[in-house]
Design an enzyme around this catalytic site. Structure first.
Site, PDB file in Angstrom:
ATOM      1  N   TYR A  33       0.824  -1.209   0.000  1.00 43.38           N
ATOM      2  CA  TYR A  33       0.000   0.000   0.000  1.00 43.38           C
ATOM      3  C   TYR A  33       0.852   1.250   0.000  1.00 43.38           C
ATOM      4  O   TYR A  33       2.071   1.191   0.201  1.00 43.38           O
ATOM      5  CB  TYR A  33      -0.947  -0.017   1.205  1.00 43.38           C
ATOM      6  CG  TYR A  33      -0.293   0.298   2.533  1.00 43.38           C
ATOM      7  CD1 TYR A  33       0.511  -0.643   3.190  1.00 43.38           C
ATOM      8  CD2 TYR A  33      -0.463   1.532   3.138  1.00 43.38           C
ATOM      9  CE1 TYR A  33       1.105  -0.343   4.404  1.00 43.38           C
ATOM     10  CE2 TYR A  33       0.127   1.830   4.363  1.00 43.38           C
ATOM     11  CZ  TYR A  33       0.909   0.884   4.987  1.00 43.38           C
ATOM     12  OH  TYR A  33       1.500   1.179   6.187  1.00 43.38           O
ATOM     13  N   ARG A  52       7.977   4.135  -4.780  1.00 44.11           N
ATOM     14  CA  ARG A  52       8.070   3.171  -3.686  1.00 44.11           C
ATOM     15  C   ARG A  52       7.038   2.061  -3.866  1.00 44.11           C
ATOM     16  O   ARG A  52       7.313   0.889  -3.577  1.00 44.11           O
ATOM     17  CB  ARG A  52       7.883   3.862  -2.327  1.00 44.11           C
ATOM     18  CG  ARG A  52       8.133   2.914  -1.165  1.00 44.11           C
ATOM     19  CD  ARG A  52       8.153   3.616   0.173  1.00 44.11           C
ATOM     20  NE  ARG A  52       6.873   4.233   0.472  1.00 44.11           N
ATOM     21  CZ  ARG A  52       6.668   5.061   1.486  1.00 44.11           C
ATOM     22  NH1 ARG A  52       7.666   5.365   2.308  1.00 44.11           N
ATOM     23  NH2 ARG A  52       5.483   5.571   1.705  1.00 44.11           N
ATOM     24  N   ARG A 101      -8.400 -20.175  -1.705  1.00 44.05           N
ATOM     25  CA  ARG A 101      -7.313 -20.033  -0.731  1.00 44.05           C
ATOM     26  C   ARG A 101      -6.247 -21.114  -0.885  1.00 44.05           C
ATOM     27  O   ARG A 101      -6.535 -22.313  -0.741  1.00 44.05           O
ATOM     28  CB  ARG A 101      -7.888 -20.066   0.689  1.00 44.05           C
ATOM     29  CG  ARG A 101      -6.857 -19.728   1.745  1.00 44.05           C
ATOM     30  CD  ARG A 101      -7.481 -19.625   3.137  1.00 44.05           C
ATOM     31  NE  ARG A 101      -6.476 -19.267   4.130  1.00 44.05           N
ATOM     32  CZ  ARG A 101      -5.619 -20.143   4.665  1.00 44.05           C
ATOM     33  NH1 ARG A 101      -5.676 -21.418   4.337  1.00 44.05           N
ATOM     34  NH2 ARG A 101      -4.721 -19.726   5.558  1.00 44.05           N
ATOM     35  N   LYS A 148       6.441  -1.945   1.820  1.00 46.72           N
ATOM     36  CA  LYS A 148       5.272  -1.354   2.488  1.00 46.72           C
ATOM     37  C   LYS A 148       4.093  -2.321   2.394  1.00 46.72           C
ATOM     38  O   LYS A 148       3.143  -2.122   1.631  1.00 46.72           O
ATOM     39  CB  LYS A 148       4.949   0.028   1.906  1.00 46.72           C
ATOM     40  CG  LYS A 148       4.135   0.890   2.852  1.00 46.72           C
ATOM     41  CD  LYS A 148       4.234   2.345   2.502  1.00 46.72           C
ATOM     42  CE  LYS A 148       3.269   3.227   3.264  1.00 46.72           C
ATOM     43  NZ  LYS A 148       3.374   3.160   4.721  1.00 46.72           N
ATOM     44  N   GLU A 181      12.259   2.230  14.081  1.00 47.89           N
ATOM     45  CA  GLU A 181      11.354   3.311  13.644  1.00 47.89           C
ATOM     46  C   GLU A 181      10.071   3.207  14.451  1.00 47.89           C
ATOM     47  O   GLU A 181       9.906   2.298  15.271  1.00 47.89           O
ATOM     48  CB  GLU A 181      11.052   3.173  12.147  1.00 47.89           C
ATOM     49  CG  GLU A 181      10.365   1.862  11.801  1.00 47.89           C
ATOM     50  CD  GLU A 181      10.102   1.672  10.313  1.00 47.89           C
ATOM     51  OE1 GLU A 181       9.978   2.663   9.583  1.00 47.89           O
ATOM     52  OE2 GLU A 181       9.988   0.497   9.900  1.00 47.89           O
ATOM     53  N   LEU A 206      11.199   1.145   6.961  1.00 47.63           N
ATOM     54  CA  LEU A 206      10.618   1.650   5.723  1.00 47.63           C
ATOM     55  C   LEU A 206      11.358   2.938   5.353  1.00 47.63           C
ATOM     56  O   LEU A 206      11.579   3.796   6.207  1.00 47.63           O
ATOM     57  CB  LEU A 206       9.132   1.954   5.912  1.00 47.63           C
ATOM     58  CG  LEU A 206       8.452   2.411   4.612  1.00 47.63           C
ATOM     59  CD1 LEU A 206       8.184   1.220   3.704  1.00 47.63           C
ATOM     60  CD2 LEU A 206       7.169   3.156   4.892  1.00 47.63           C
TER      61      LEU A 206
HETATM   62  N1  PDD Z   1       2.995   5.056   7.329  1.00 49.41           N
HETATM   63  N2  PDD Z   1       7.645   3.720   8.807  1.00 49.41           N
HETATM   64  C1  PDD Z   1       6.524   2.985   8.757  1.00 49.41           C
HETATM   65  C2  PDD Z   1       6.505   1.628   9.360  1.00 49.41           C
HETATM   66  C3  PDD Z   1       5.380   3.523   8.137  1.00 49.41           C
HETATM   67  O1  PDD Z   1       4.244   2.794   8.055  1.00 49.41           O
HETATM   68  C4  PDD Z   1       5.430   4.830   7.587  1.00 49.41           C
HETATM   69  C5  PDD Z   1       4.249   5.447   6.879  1.00 49.41           C
HETATM   70  C6  PDD Z   1       6.632   5.549   7.675  1.00 49.41           C
HETATM   71  C7  PDD Z   1       6.783   6.933   7.099  1.00 49.41           C
HETATM   72  O2  PDD Z   1       6.763   6.889   5.693  1.00 49.41           O
HETATM   73  P1  PDD Z   1       6.247   8.125   4.825  1.00 49.41           P
HETATM   74  O3  PDD Z   1       7.062   9.287   5.255  1.00 49.41           O
HETATM   75  O4  PDD Z   1       6.520   7.708   3.446  1.00 49.41           O
HETATM   76  O5  PDD Z   1       4.793   8.304   5.149  1.00 49.41           O
HETATM   77  C8  PDD Z   1       7.725   4.952   8.286  1.00 49.41           C
HETATM   78  C9  PDD Z   1       1.805   5.558   6.671  1.00 49.41           C
HETATM   79  C10 PDD Z   1       1.628   7.030   6.821  1.00 49.41           C
HETATM   80  C11 PDD Z   1       0.623   4.746   7.134  1.00 49.41           C
HETATM   81  O6  PDD Z   1       0.780   3.538   7.238  1.00 49.41           O
HETATM   82  O7  PDD Z   1      -0.449   5.310   7.370  1.00 49.41           O
END
Ligand code: PDD
Length: 289
Positions: A33, A52, A101, A148, A181, A206
């Protein structure tokens, strides 16, 4: 007005929008996503997010559900139908389609594409400066956090733990005591020695688009930084701390596990980077990246 979702070629009111019961995203979290901010009716850093998405899809051996050009058209239609003229977000999810499945990939199946969007309240820089609390939790995720993936159970559990402790985010720690993170954001500190650091974007985290933009902003404005890990102790004794993401932008972290950081107030480097990032978000962007 009802929100409108895009589901595999159709624009539907949320009450009617659903995926197949055997969608592999639903059964196996077999999908990826993106979340992209809309500011002033335009997507922020759209090209980087789509790059990405391309990388995530490649890593899990999944094809694009449509051309990149078509995807961009659908994204625009989704924000138009949801009347997001100022600030909002779009959520884009691609899964390996619906099939009986079976763990292995289906022989021939079209991937599923879903998009939702919602309006967000206008930016409130004064409120953003107030800062948030984070807690420290073990990182229990798989080793490919660079993808992601919609498989987010450890992130969900860690975030709920943060909420239970009245904190905004949970910073996850690897087996060596180094922070990876947040559950949905990247982590940064200004160390006790005054060095701005964030962990290197390998497979342990990420590679956040906001993180990348902050690094570009630092380079442009002569703010030195290093991509290296930092421990929980370093974080707790930091001069400043903040987190970055598409939705949280640059958010000061003023408490870590109850210890106050920078006297519980936003620090000067965080303040500058927040101001630069807001400028970046507000300026017209190249939509054709
Ligand atoms: N999340 N690390 C993780 C695990 C994340 O899920 C996200 C983003 C980030 C920051 O990435 P970016 O700057 O590209 O948004 C870092 C999004 C916002 C979400 O899952 O809603």
């Amino acid at each position: 007005m009802s929100r409108i979702a895009y589901v595999n070629g159709r624009y539907l009111p949320h009450a009617l929008a659903g995926v197949h019961v055997e969608d592999r995203g639903f059964q196996f979290a077999d999908g990826v996503y993106e979340v992209i901010a809309v500011q002033g009716g335009r997507f922020v850093d759209e090209g980087h997010h789509l790059n990405r998405l391309d990388r995530s899809l490649t890593e899990i051996r999944m094809a694009w559900p449509m051309s990149r050009r078509s995807m961009r058209l659908v994204m625009r239609e989704v924000i138009r139908r949801n009347r997001i003229f100022r600030r909002g977000i779009i959520y884009i999810q691609v899964t390996r389609g619906a099939a009986p499945r079976n763990f292995a990939f289906p022989a021939s199946v079209e991937s599923s594409l879903v998009m939702t969007a919602r309006t967000l309240p206008p930016l409130d820089p004064a409120a953003m400066r107030e800062g948030v609390s984070v807690i420290i939790v073990p990182d229990r995720r798989w080793p490919r956090r660079d993808i992601k993936s919609v498989s987010l159970l450890p992130n969900v559990l860690a975030k709920q733990q943060a909420v239970d402790h009245k904190a905004f985010e949970a910073w996850q720690v690897d087996d060596d005591g180094v922070i990876t993170e947040g559950t949905s954001s990247n982590a940064w500190i200004v160390t006790a020695e005054g060095e701005l650091v964030t962990r290197r974007a390998d497979t342990a985290i990420l590679s956040g688009v906001t993180r990348r933009m902050i690094m570009a902003i630092c380079a442009e404005h002569g703010v030195t930084f290093a991509e290296k890990g930092f421990t929980v102790d370093q974080a707790k004794s930091a001069r400043e701390a903040f987190l970055t993401s598409t939705t949280a932008l640059v958010t000061p972290v003023v408490h870590i596990d109850g210890d106050s950081i920078g006297g519980g107030e936003i620090g000067p480097i965080t303040e500058r980077l927040l101001a630069f990032y807001l400028d970046h978000m507000l300026k017209p962007q190249d939509q054709y990246l």
